[in-house]
Write a protein that holds these residues in place. Structure first.
Motif, PDB file in Angstrom:
ATOM      1  N   PHE A  99       0.931  -1.142   0.062  1.00 12.83           N
ATOM      2  CA  PHE A  99      -0.097   0.039   0.050  1.00 12.83           C
ATOM      3  C   PHE A  99       0.854   1.268  -0.003  1.00 12.83           C
ATOM      4  N   PHE A 100       1.777   1.328   0.885  1.00 12.89           N
ATOM      5  CA  PHE A 100       2.481   2.495   1.068  1.00 12.89           C
ATOM      6  C   PHE A 100       3.793   2.641  -0.004  1.00 12.89           C
ATOM      7  N   THR A 101       4.034   1.586  -0.716  1.00  7.91           N
ATOM      8  CA  THR A 101       4.945   1.573  -1.834  1.00  7.91           C
ATOM      9  C   THR A 101       4.206   2.268  -3.091  1.00  7.91           C
ATOM     10  N   ASN A 102       2.971   2.038  -3.342  1.00 12.61           N
ATOM     11  CA  ASN A 102       2.464   2.237  -4.601  1.00 12.61           C
ATOM     12  C   ASN A 102       1.373   3.476  -4.212  1.00 12.61           C
ATOM     13  N   LEU A 103       1.356   4.014  -3.082  1.00 12.03           N
ATOM     14  CA  LEU A 103       0.502   5.265  -2.606  1.00 12.03           C
ATOM     15  C   LEU A 103       0.614   6.287  -3.781  1.00 12.03           C
ATOM     16  N   THR A 104       1.698   6.850  -4.162  1.00 12.51           N
ATOM     17  CA  THR A 104       2.017   8.047  -4.680  1.00 12.51           C
ATOM     18  C   THR A 104       1.955   7.941  -6.360  1.00 12.51           C
ATOM     19  N   THR A 105       1.838   6.658  -6.736  1.00 12.72           N
ATOM     20  CA  THR A 105       1.937   6.256  -8.130  1.00 12.72           C
ATOM     21  C   THR A 105       0.654   5.942  -8.975  1.00 12.72           C
ATOM     22  N   TRP A 106       0.215   4.739  -8.927  1.00 16.11           N
ATOM     23  CA  TRP A 106      -0.977   4.408  -9.754  1.00 16.11           C
ATOM     24  C   TRP A 106      -2.188   4.497  -8.565  1.00 16.11           C
ATOM     25  N   ILE A 107      -2.078   4.393  -7.326  1.00 17.87           N
ATOM     26  CA  ILE A 107      -3.110   4.201  -6.546  1.00 17.87           C
ATOM     27  C   ILE A 107      -3.532   5.887  -6.618  1.00 17.87           C
ATOM     28  N   GLN A 108      -2.875   6.687  -6.579  1.00 19.27           N
ATOM     29  CA  GLN A 108      -3.311   8.022  -6.480  1.00 19.27           C
ATOM     30  C   GLN A 108      -3.877   8.525  -7.872  1.00 19.27           C
ATOM     31  N   ASN A 109      -3.452   7.881  -8.959  1.00 19.25           N
ATOM     32  CA  ASN A 109      -4.105   8.061 -10.251  1.00 19.25           C
ATOM     33  C   ASN A 109      -5.746   7.560 -10.393  1.00 19.25           C
ATOM     34  N   GLU A 110      -5.594   6.249  -9.761  1.00 15.02           N
ATOM     35  CA  GLU A 110      -6.906   5.681  -9.603  1.00 15.02           C
ATOM     36  C   GLU A 110      -7.918   6.467  -8.996  1.00 15.02           C
ATOM     37  N   TRP A 111      -7.706   7.109  -7.596  1.00  8.94           N
ATOM     38  CA  TRP A 111      -8.211   7.575  -6.955  1.00  8.94           C
ATOM     39  C   TRP A 111      -8.653   9.150  -7.428  1.00  8.94           C
ATOM     40  N   ASN A 112      -7.775   9.728  -8.251  1.00 11.51           N
ATOM     41  CA  ASN A 112      -8.162  10.920  -8.876  1.00 11.51           C
ATOM     42  C   ASN A 112      -9.297  10.782  -9.970  1.00 11.51           C
ATOM     43  N   SER A 113      -9.330   9.608 -10.527  1.00 12.55           N
ATOM     44  CA  SER A 113     -10.609   9.127 -11.406  1.00 12.55           C
ATOM     45  C   SER A 113     -11.831   8.795 -10.891  1.00 12.55           C
ATOM     46  N   ILE A 114     -11.733   8.766  -9.537  1.00  9.30           N
ATOM     47  CA  ILE A 114     -13.126   8.569  -8.566  1.00  9.30           C
ATOM     48  C   ILE A 114     -13.487   9.986  -8.158  1.00  9.30           C
ATOM     49  N   TYR A 115     -12.578  10.550  -7.646  1.00  5.45           N
ATOM     50  CA  TYR A 115     -12.814  11.876  -6.795  1.00  5.45           C
ATOM     51  C   TYR A 115     -12.022  13.196  -7.236  1.00  5.45           C
ATOM     52  N   ASP A 116     -12.224  14.159  -6.994  1.00  7.93           N
ATOM     53  CA  ASP A 116     -11.435  15.387  -7.507  1.00  7.93           C
ATOM     54  C   ASP A 116      -9.800  15.382  -6.895  1.00  7.93           C
ATOM     55  N   ALA A 117      -9.030  15.670  -8.078  1.00  2.00           N
ATOM     56  CA  ALA A 117      -7.563  15.362  -7.585  1.00  2.00           C
ATOM     57  C   ALA A 117      -7.081  16.397  -6.550  1.00  2.00           C
ATOM     58  N   ALA A 118      -7.839  17.458  -6.466  1.00  2.00           N
ATOM     59  CA  ALA A 118      -7.341  18.351  -5.258  1.00  2.00           C
ATOM     60  C   ALA A 118      -7.736  17.785  -3.798  1.00  2.00           C
ATOM     61  N   TYR A 119      -9.020  17.212  -3.908  1.00  2.00           N
ATOM     62  CA  TYR A 119      -9.424  16.581  -2.560  1.00  2.00           C
ATOM     63  C   TYR A 119      -8.723  15.425  -2.365  1.00  2.00           C
ATOM     64  N   VAL A 120      -8.157  14.604  -3.393  1.00  2.00           N
ATOM     65  CA  VAL A 120      -7.376  13.456  -3.026  1.00  2.00           C
ATOM     66  C   VAL A 120      -5.889  13.815  -2.617  1.00  2.00           C
ATOM     67  N   GLU A 121      -5.564  14.926  -3.173  1.00  2.00           N
ATOM     68  CA  GLU A 121      -4.204  15.248  -2.788  1.00  2.00           C
ATOM     69  C   GLU A 121      -4.246  15.831  -1.193  1.00  2.00           C
ATOM     70  N   LYS A 122      -5.091  16.771  -0.826  1.00  2.00           N
ATOM     71  CA  LYS A 122      -5.446  17.465   0.403  1.00  2.00           C
ATOM     72  C   LYS A 122      -5.741  16.359   1.495  1.00  2.00           C
ATOM     73  N   HIS A 123      -6.754  15.698   1.356  1.00  3.82           N
ATOM     74  CA  HIS A 123      -7.573  14.965   2.463  1.00  3.82           C
ATOM     75  C   HIS A 123      -6.852  13.435   2.485  1.00  3.82           C
ATOM     76  N   LEU A 124      -6.516  12.980   1.426  1.00  5.09           N
ATOM     77  CA  LEU A 124      -6.088  11.294   1.561  1.00  5.09           C
ATOM     78  C   LEU A 124      -4.502  11.088   1.396  1.00  5.09           C
ATOM     79  N   ILE A 125      -3.707  11.808   0.351  1.00  5.36           N
ATOM     80  CA  ILE A 125      -2.337  11.442   0.200  1.00  5.36           C
ATOM     81  C   ILE A 125      -1.722  12.204   1.277  1.00  5.36           C
ATOM     82  N   ILE A 126      -1.871  13.661   1.647  1.00  4.98           N
ATOM     83  CA  ILE A 126      -1.020  14.258   2.419  1.00  4.98           C
ATOM     84  C   ILE A 126      -0.886  13.552   3.708  1.00  4.98           C
ATOM     85  N   PRO A 127      -2.166  13.512   4.578  1.00  5.02           N
ATOM     86  CA  PRO A 127      -1.853  12.830   5.724  1.00  5.02           C
ATOM     87  C   PRO A 127      -1.321  11.601   5.642  1.00  5.02           C
ATOM     88  N   LEU A 128      -1.447  10.653   4.699  1.00  2.28           N
ATOM     89  CA  LEU A 128      -0.690   9.469   4.595  1.00  2.28           C
ATOM     90  C   LEU A 128       0.775   9.727   4.713  1.00  2.28           C
TER      91      LEU A 128
END
Length: 628
Positions: A123-152
Motif C-alpha cells: 500500500f505505502f509503496t504504490n501510494l503516490t503512483t497508480w493508487i493516486q491516479n485511480e483515486w483521481n478518477s473517482i474523486y477530485d484530484a485536489a480533494y485526493v491530494e489534500k485529504h488522502l495523500i498528504i495525511p498518509l
C-alpha cells in the motif's frame, strides 16, 4: 485499552464479512448489527459500526487497492482474508489520526503479521503512483491530494518503522524453528570395482535427403502489405521534406511578401459550364463598353488620361511608403526576437547559479541526514534484539488459530456441497421439462399437411364489380402499360441528348471567346510590366529610408551579440562537464559505502527545481532550458 481495540477490530472484520452488498441494504444491516452488539459498551459499539459503515460507503475507493493486491498476491491469500485487509486499509486512510500509531500497531499485531506486513508494504509503496491516479478518477484530484495523500505521507516515517518491526518479528519467528536432525546414511561396501565397458562404435548418421523447395503457388504474400510499406516510405520522405522546409523557412513569417502557397498560379483553371457562361457574358459586356467608348471618342469626347496618370503616381507613392513601413515592422520584430533570446540566456545563467547554491545546501543536509540515519539504525538493532526475545511462545497460538481455520473451512465446504446438490436437481428438472416440450413439437411437425390448389387465371373472382378483371387480363394490361412507359422514356432521353449537344456547342463558342480575351489581356499585362520595370524599383526607394538602414544596423549588432553569448555559454558548459567528471572520479573511492543512491539525488533535484519555481515564478526551469 490496546487489547480492546484489537478485539474491536476483529469484531468489525467478522461483521463486515457477513455483509453482502447485492442482497442487503446498509441501513437494515446496521440496525441488525446494532442489535447484536447490545452487550458491548457505547463507545466500542460506535467504533465498530463506524468502521463497518465507512468500509461499505468507501467500497469503490478501497477496492482500487484490494483488487490489485489480490491480483498480485492471490496465490498465497484466501478470500476470507479480504475483510481484514479492507478494515486495515480503511483505518490507515481515515482513522489513523484518531487511533494513533500504538493502537494501530496493536491491531496489526493481533492479526496475521506476515500478511499485514505484505499489505502495508504494497500500500505505502504504490501510494503516490497508480493508487493516486485511480483515486483521481473517482474523486477530485485536489480533494485526493489534500485529504488522502498528504495525511498518509505525514505518517509515512512512523509506518516505515512499524513495517521494519514487523519484518524483524517475522524473521525472528523463522529463526526459532529447529533445524532437522541429519541421519547417517549407510554406504555399501565394495570389494573391487567393476571394469568399465568398452565404448561401442558410433553408427553412421544417415544423410537426410534434400527437401524440395516450396513452390511459389503455395503461399504468396499479399500485395496490400507491400503497398502499405511503399505508402509509409513516401509519407516518411514527405515528412522529412516538410521538416527541412520548416527549418529552412523559419523566419519567413517576418517577410512581407506572400508565401508560395498563397500566390496565384498562372496555370489554366478548369471552369464549369456556369462559370464559362458567366465569363463569356462578362467579356461581351466589356466588349460593348469598349465599343461605346470608341464611338464616343470618334464623336469628339475626351479621355481622362492626365487624371489617371496622376492617380497612378499617387498610388505608387503610397505603395512605396507602405512597403517601407512593412520593412520597418519586420526589422523591429527580428530585433525583439534577438533581445528575447538574449534575455532567455541570462535567465538560464541565473537559474543555474541558484540551482548550484541549492545543490550545495542539499548536499550538506544529506550528509547530516546520513549520519542521523546511521545512528537511528544502530538504535533500531538494539531494539530489535530486545523485541525478538519476547516472541518465543507464539507457536501454540498459531496451532490454535490453524485449528479454528480448519473447522471454518469444513463448515463452508459442507454448505457449498448442499447448494451444488440443489442446483443440480433444479437443472435436471429443467432439462427434463425442455425435453418433453421438444418431443411434442417434433410430433406436431411430423403430421402431414394437405395443400389443395385449384386456380384458373382466366376466371374472375365473382364479386360482380364494374372494373373486375381476371389475372390473365390484368397481366396483359400491365404489359401494354409498361411498353407505353418505355416509349415515353425513350423520347425524353432523345430530347435530353439534343439539349446537351446544343449546350455543348454554346460552351465551345464561349470558350473560344474567353481564350481570345485572355490572350489580349496577357499581352496588355506584359506591356504594363515592361513599363514598370523601366522605372526605378520599389526596393531602392525602401533602402533609401534612413530608419530602415538604422534598424538593419541594429539587427546586425544584436545578432553578433547573441552569437558571442552562445560561444561563452558553450565554453562554460564544456568547463562544467570536465569539472563534474573530475569530481565524480574523486568521489567514487571515498563515498562508495554510503547508502544514498542516484535516484534520491534526482528526486532532490526535481524538488529543488519546484522550490525555485515557487519562489520565483518567472524563472525558467532546467528541463525547459535543455529543451530549448
Amino acid at each position: 485499552m490496546a487489547s480492546s481495540h484489537a478485539s474491536l477490530a476483529k469484531e468489525a472484520i467478522a461483521l463486515l464479512h457477513k455483509f453482502s452488498a447485492g442482497r442487503q441494504c446498509l441501513d437494515d444491516f446496521m440496525e441488525y448489527a446494532s442489535k447484536d452488539l447490545q452487550n458491548i459498551g457505547t463507545l466500542h459499539k460506535k467504533f465498530i459500526l463506524d468502521v463497518v459503515s465507512g468500509c461499505i460507503e468507501h467500497k469503490k475507493l478501497l477496492d482500487v487497492v484490494i483488487n490489485v493486491f489480490y491480483g498480485q498476491n492471490g496465490k498465497c491469500l484466501s478470500r476470507g482474508d479480504r475483510s481484514q485487509f479492507v478494515i486495515i486499509c480503511y483505518l490507515a486512510i481515515f482513522s489513523l489520526d484518531d487511533l494513533g500509531l500504538q493502537r494501530f500497531s496493536n491491531i496489526i499485531k493481533s492479526l496475521d503479521i506476515k500478511k499485514m506486513h505484505m499489505f502495508l508494504t504494497f500500500f505505502f509503496t504504490n501510494l503516490t503512483t497508480w493508487i493516486q491516479n485511480e483515486w483521481n478518477s473517482i474523486y477530485d484530484a485536489a480533494y485526493v491530494e489534500k485529504h488522502l495523500i498528504i495525511p498518509l505521507l505525514r505518517w509515512r516515517p512512523q509506518m516505515d518503522s512499524l513495517m521494519d518491526r514487523l519484518a524483524v518479528t517475522i524473521s525472528g519467528g523463522s529463526q526459532i524453528k529447529k533445524a532437522p536432525i541429519k541421519t547417517t546414511e549407510p554406504q555399501e561396501f565394495s570389494l573391487s570395482k567393476p571394469k568399465s565397458r568398452p565404448l561401442p562404435m558410433p553408427e553412421l548418421i544417415p544423410q537426410q535427403e534434400k527437401s524440395k523447395p516450396v513452390p511459389k503457388s503455395t503461399y504468396m504474400a499479399p500485395k496490400e502489405m507491400q503497398m502499405m510499406e511503399e505508402i509509409k516510405q513516401k509519407n516518411h520522405q514527405k515528412t522529412e521534406e516538410l521538416l527541412y522546409e520548416a527549418n529552412v523557412k523559419q523566419f519567413r513569417c517576418g517577410n512581407p511578401e506572400k508565401s508560395q502557397h498563397t500566390k496565384i498560379n498562372s496555370w489554366p483553371i478548369k471552369l464549369n459550364s456556369a462559370a464559362i457562361l458567366r465569363q463569356g457574358a462578362l467579356y461581351d459586356r466589356q466588349l460593348e463598353e469598349e465599343l461605346q467608348r470608341m464611338e464616343s471618342l470618334v464623336e469628339g469626347a475626351r479621355e481622362p488620361s492626365s487624371f489617371l496618370q496622376w492617380q497612378k503616381e499617387m498610388r505608387e507613392k503610397d505603395l512605396q511608403e507602405e512597403l517601407a513601413k512593412i520593412e520597418r515592422r519586420r526589422l523591429e520584430g527580428r530585433i525583439s526576437y534577438e533581445e528575447a533570446a538574449m534575455a532567455r540566456t541570462r535567465i538560464m545563467e541565473r537559474n543555474q547559479k541558484t540551482a548550484q547554491l541549492k545543490k550545495e545546501e542539499t548536499a550538506q543536509l544529506m550528509r547530516r541526514y546520513a549520519e542521523k540515519r546511521l545512528q537511528e539504525e544502530k538504535e533500531m538493532r538494539d531494539l530489535v534484539q530486545q523485541v525478538a526475545e519476547g516472541h518465543k511462545n507464539s507457536k501454540t497460538a498459531k496451532e490454535k488459530l490453524q485449528k479454528i481455520k480448519q473447522s471454518i473451512v469444513k463448515e463452508v465446504a459442507e454448505q457449498r456441497r448442499e447448494l451444488l446438490r440443489q442446483a443440480l436437481e433444479e437443472a435436471q428438472a429443467e432439462l427434463s421439462r425442455r425435453f418433453e416440450i421438444i418431443c411434442e413439437i417434433r410430433a406436431i411437425e411430423s403430421l402431414p399437411r394437405v395443400r389443395i390448389r385449384n386456380f384458373d387465371d382466366s376466371e374472375t373472382a365473382g364479386h360482380e364489380l364494374l372494373g373486375e378483371m381476371s389475372l390473365a387480363e390484368l397481366k396483359e394490361r400491365l404489359a401494354l402499360l409498361r411498353e407505353a412507359q418505355q416509349t415515353e422514356q425513350q423520347e425524353k432521353r432523345e430530347h435530353i441528348l439534343e439539349e446537351k449537344q446544343n449546350k455543348k456547342q454554346l460552351l465551345l463558342e464561349q470558350l473560344d471567346a474567353i481564350n481570345l480575351h485572355t490572350r489580349a489581356l496577357a499581352q496588355a499585362t506584359a506591356i504594363r510590366k515592361k513599363e514598370r520595370e523601366a522605372r526605378p524599383g520599389f526596393r531602392q526607394a525602401m533602402t533609401r529610408d534612413e530608419t530602415v538602414l538604422a534598424l538593419q544596423k541594429k539587427l546586425e549588432e544584436k545578432q553578433q551579440e547573441r552569437q558571442r553569448l552562445k560561444q561563452i555559454e558553450s565554453r562554460k558548459a564544456k568547463h562544467s562537464e570536465q569539472a563534474a567528471a573530475h569530481t565524480e572520479e574523486r568521489n567514487t573511492g571515498t563515498h562508495g559505502k554510503k547508502s544514498l543512491t542516484v535516484k534520491s539525488w534526482e528526486e532532490l533535484e526535481l524538488s529543488l527545481e519546484r522550490h525555485i519555481q515557487k519562489d520565483s515564478p518567472y524563472v525558467v526551469s532546467q528541463t525547459e532550458t535543455l529543451k530549448t
